[in-house]
Design a protein around this motif. Structure first.
Motif, PDB file in Angstrom:
ATOM      1  N   GLU A   3       0.848  -1.193   0.000  1.00 24.04           N
ATOM      2  CA  GLU A   3       0.000   0.000   0.000  1.00 24.04           C
ATOM      3  C   GLU A   3       0.882   1.240   0.000  1.00 24.04           C
ATOM      4  O   GLU A   3       1.706   1.421   0.883  1.00 24.04           O
ATOM      5  CB  GLU A   3      -0.911  -0.005   1.225  1.00 24.04           C
ATOM      6  CG  GLU A   3      -1.836   1.179   1.278  1.00 24.04           C
ATOM      7  CD  GLU A   3      -2.748   1.161   2.487  1.00 24.04           C
ATOM      8  OE1 GLU A   3      -3.350   2.204   2.755  1.00 24.04           O
ATOM      9  OE2 GLU A   3      -2.850   0.117   3.177  1.00 24.04           O
ATOM     10  N   ARG A   6      -3.252   6.170   0.919  1.00 26.80           N
ATOM     11  CA  ARG A   6      -4.653   5.986   1.312  1.00 26.80           C
ATOM     12  C   ARG A   6      -5.259   7.385   1.424  1.00 26.80           C
ATOM     13  O   ARG A   6      -4.849   8.185   2.266  1.00 26.80           O
ATOM     14  CB  ARG A   6      -4.706   5.274   2.655  1.00 26.80           C
ATOM     15  CG  ARG A   6      -6.096   4.910   3.102  1.00 26.80           C
ATOM     16  CD  ARG A   6      -6.084   4.255   4.451  1.00 26.80           C
ATOM     17  NE  ARG A   6      -5.443   2.942   4.363  1.00 26.80           N
ATOM     18  CZ  ARG A   6      -5.494   2.034   5.320  1.00 26.80           C
ATOM     19  NH1 ARG A   6      -6.125   2.295   6.445  1.00 26.80           N
ATOM     20  NH2 ARG A   6      -4.908   0.859   5.162  1.00 26.80           N
ATOM     21  N   THR A   7      -6.233   7.694   0.561  1.00 25.55           N
ATOM     22  CA  THR A   7      -6.813   9.038   0.535  1.00 25.55           C
ATOM     23  C   THR A   7      -8.189   9.015  -0.132  1.00 25.55           C
ATOM     24  O   THR A   7      -8.534   8.043  -0.807  1.00 25.55           O
ATOM     25  CB  THR A   7      -5.893  10.018  -0.216  1.00 25.55           C
ATOM     26  OG1 THR A   7      -6.440  11.338  -0.147  1.00 25.55           O
ATOM     27  CG2 THR A   7      -5.729   9.629  -1.679  1.00 25.55           C
ATOM     28  N   ASN A   8      -8.915  10.080   0.029  1.00 24.70           N
ATOM     29  CA  ASN A   8     -10.179  10.273  -0.693  1.00 24.70           C
ATOM     30  C   ASN A   8     -10.088  11.483  -1.619  1.00 24.70           C
ATOM     31  O   ASN A   8     -11.095  11.942  -2.134  1.00 24.70           O
ATOM     32  CB  ASN A   8     -11.344  10.448   0.284  1.00 24.70           C
ATOM     33  CG  ASN A   8     -11.800   9.135   0.851  1.00 24.70           C
ATOM     34  OD1 ASN A   8     -11.811   8.125   0.162  1.00 24.70           O
ATOM     35  ND2 ASN A   8     -12.152   9.125   2.117  1.00 24.70           N
ATOM     36  N   THR A  30      -7.867   0.456  -5.116  1.00 21.00           N
ATOM     37  CA  THR A  30      -8.893  -0.343  -4.446  1.00 21.00           C
ATOM     38  C   THR A  30      -9.868   0.553  -3.692  1.00 21.00           C
ATOM     39  O   THR A  30      -9.547   1.690  -3.356  1.00 21.00           O
ATOM     40  CB  THR A  30      -8.269  -1.332  -3.450  1.00 21.00           C
ATOM     41  OG1 THR A  30      -7.637  -0.589  -2.412  1.00 21.00           O
ATOM     42  CG2 THR A  30      -7.270  -2.248  -4.118  1.00 21.00           C
ATOM     43  N   ASP A  31     -11.037   0.028  -3.466  1.00 14.28           N
ATOM     44  CA  ASP A  31     -12.073   0.677  -2.664  1.00 14.28           C
ATOM     45  C   ASP A  31     -12.660   1.930  -3.310  1.00 14.28           C
ATOM     46  O   ASP A  31     -13.379   2.674  -2.656  1.00 14.28           O
ATOM     47  CB  ASP A  31     -11.568   1.014  -1.249  1.00 14.28           C
ATOM     48  CG  ASP A  31     -11.010  -0.201  -0.537  1.00 14.28           C
ATOM     49  OD1 ASP A  31     -11.615  -1.280  -0.666  1.00 14.28           O
ATOM     50  OD2 ASP A  31      -9.979  -0.076   0.135  1.00 14.28           O
ATOM     51  N   ARG A  32     -12.378   2.168  -4.592  1.00 14.11           N
ATOM     52  CA  ARG A  32     -12.926   3.355  -5.258  1.00 14.11           C
ATOM     53  C   ARG A  32     -14.453   3.292  -5.279  1.00 14.11           C
ATOM     54  O   ARG A  32     -15.113   4.273  -4.976  1.00 14.11           O
ATOM     55  CB  ARG A  32     -12.375   3.484  -6.671  1.00 14.11           C
ATOM     56  CG  ARG A  32     -12.698   4.804  -7.307  1.00 14.11           C
ATOM     57  CD  ARG A  32     -12.270   4.923  -8.758  1.00 14.11           C
ATOM     58  NE  ARG A  32     -10.946   4.465  -9.061  1.00 14.11           N
ATOM     59  CZ  ARG A  32      -9.980   5.232  -9.563  1.00 14.11           C
ATOM     60  NH1 ARG A  32     -10.197   6.499  -9.780  1.00 14.11           N
ATOM     61  NH2 ARG A  32      -8.808   4.717  -9.839  1.00 14.11           N
ATOM     62  N   SER A  35     -15.934   3.816  -1.779  1.00  9.03           N
ATOM     63  CA  SER A  35     -15.834   5.207  -1.361  1.00  9.03           C
ATOM     64  C   SER A  35     -16.958   6.032  -1.972  1.00  9.03           C
ATOM     65  O   SER A  35     -17.527   6.901  -1.314  1.00  9.03           O
ATOM     66  CB  SER A  35     -14.475   5.772  -1.769  1.00  9.03           C
ATOM     67  OG  SER A  35     -14.337   7.104  -1.345  1.00  9.03           O
ATOM     68  N   PRO A  45     -11.438   5.181   2.776  1.00  7.53           N
ATOM     69  CA  PRO A  45     -10.450   5.786   1.880  1.00  7.53           C
ATOM     70  C   PRO A  45     -10.089   4.866   0.719  1.00  7.53           C
ATOM     71  O   PRO A  45     -10.152   3.642   0.825  1.00  7.53           O
ATOM     72  CB  PRO A  45      -9.244   6.026   2.779  1.00  7.53           C
ATOM     73  CG  PRO A  45      -9.400   5.064   3.891  1.00  7.53           C
ATOM     74  CD  PRO A  45     -10.873   4.812   4.056  1.00  7.53           C
ATOM     75  N   ILE A  46      -9.708   5.474  -0.368  1.00  7.79           N
ATOM     76  CA  ILE A  46      -9.241   4.753  -1.555  1.00  7.79           C
ATOM     77  C   ILE A  46      -7.758   4.454  -1.344  1.00  7.79           C
ATOM     78  O   ILE A  46      -7.006   5.284  -0.836  1.00  7.79           O
ATOM     79  CB  ILE A  46      -9.465   5.612  -2.811  1.00  7.79           C
ATOM     80  CG1 ILE A  46     -10.957   5.865  -2.999  1.00  7.79           C
ATOM     81  CG2 ILE A  46      -8.849   4.953  -4.037  1.00  7.79           C
ATOM     82  CD1 ILE A  46     -11.282   6.905  -4.042  1.00  7.79           C
ATOM     83  N   ARG A  47      -7.340   3.240  -1.717  1.00  2.00           N
ATOM     84  CA  ARG A  47      -5.947   2.831  -1.533  1.00  2.00           C
ATOM     85  C   ARG A  47      -5.288   2.590  -2.887  1.00  2.00           C
ATOM     86  O   ARG A  47      -5.921   2.062  -3.792  1.00  2.00           O
ATOM     87  CB  ARG A  47      -5.871   1.555  -0.693  1.00  2.00           C
ATOM     88  CG  ARG A  47      -6.435   1.747   0.701  1.00  2.00           C
ATOM     89  CD  ARG A  47      -6.452   0.480   1.514  1.00  2.00           C
ATOM     90  NE  ARG A  47      -7.302  -0.524   0.874  1.00  2.00           N
ATOM     91  CZ  ARG A  47      -7.010  -1.808   0.789  1.00  2.00           C
ATOM     92  NH1 ARG A  47      -5.884  -2.284   1.281  1.00  2.00           N
ATOM     93  NH2 ARG A  47      -7.823  -2.639   0.203  1.00  2.00           N
ATOM     94  N   ARG A  72       2.217   5.871   2.799  1.00  2.00           N
ATOM     95  CA  ARG A  72       1.945   5.108   4.018  1.00  2.00           C
ATOM     96  C   ARG A  72       3.270   4.566   4.549  1.00  2.00           C
ATOM     97  O   ARG A  72       4.171   4.236   3.790  1.00  2.00           O
ATOM     98  CB  ARG A  72       1.003   3.928   3.719  1.00  2.00           C
ATOM     99  CG  ARG A  72      -0.337   4.324   3.181  1.00  2.00           C
ATOM    100  CD  ARG A  72      -1.248   4.907   4.194  1.00  2.00           C
ATOM    101  NE  ARG A  72      -1.615   3.853   5.127  1.00  2.00           N
ATOM    102  CZ  ARG A  72      -2.341   4.075   6.199  1.00  2.00           C
ATOM    103  NH1 ARG A  72      -2.781   5.261   6.468  1.00  2.00           N
ATOM    104  NH2 ARG A  72      -2.654   3.087   7.009  1.00  2.00           N
TER     105      ARG A  72
END
Length: 73
Positions: A3, A6-8, A30-32, A35, A45-47, A72
Motif C-alpha cells: 500500500e 490511502r486518501t479520498n 482499491t475501494d474506489r 468510497s 479511503p481509496i488505496r 503510508r
C-alpha cells in the motif's frame, strides 16, 4: 502488494495514477467504488497498491514528485 497511499482526494489519486502509469509501474486502485457508495463522509479511503517488487521505485517516484508526505509507512 504494498500500500502506497490511502486518501479520498480524487485529484491526488489522478496525479499518482499518472505518475505510476507514466513510469511503467503496475498499480491497483482499491475501494474506489466503496468510497463512492458511502457518500461524502470519507469513511472508506481509496488505496493505491503496487507490486512488492516495484514498491521502492514507486516510493522514490512519489517522493521525487513532492508527494512523499502522502506515503503510508
Amino acid at each position: 502488494m504494498a500500500e502506497l497511499v490511502r486518501t479520498n482526494d480524487p485529484g491526488l489519486i489522478s496525479v499518482i495514477e499518472g505518475l505510476l502509469g507514466g513510469a511503467g509501474i503496475a498499480y491497483q486502485v482499491t475501494d474506489r467504488n466503496m468510497s463512492v457508495i458511502e457518500g461524502s463522509i470519507s469513511a472508506i479511503p481509496i488505496r493505491i497498491l503496487v507490486p512488492d517488487e516495484q514498491e521502492a521505485e514507486a516510493r522514490e517516484l512519489l517522493t521525487d514528485a513532492d508527494l512523499g508526505n502522502w506515503l503510508r509507512v
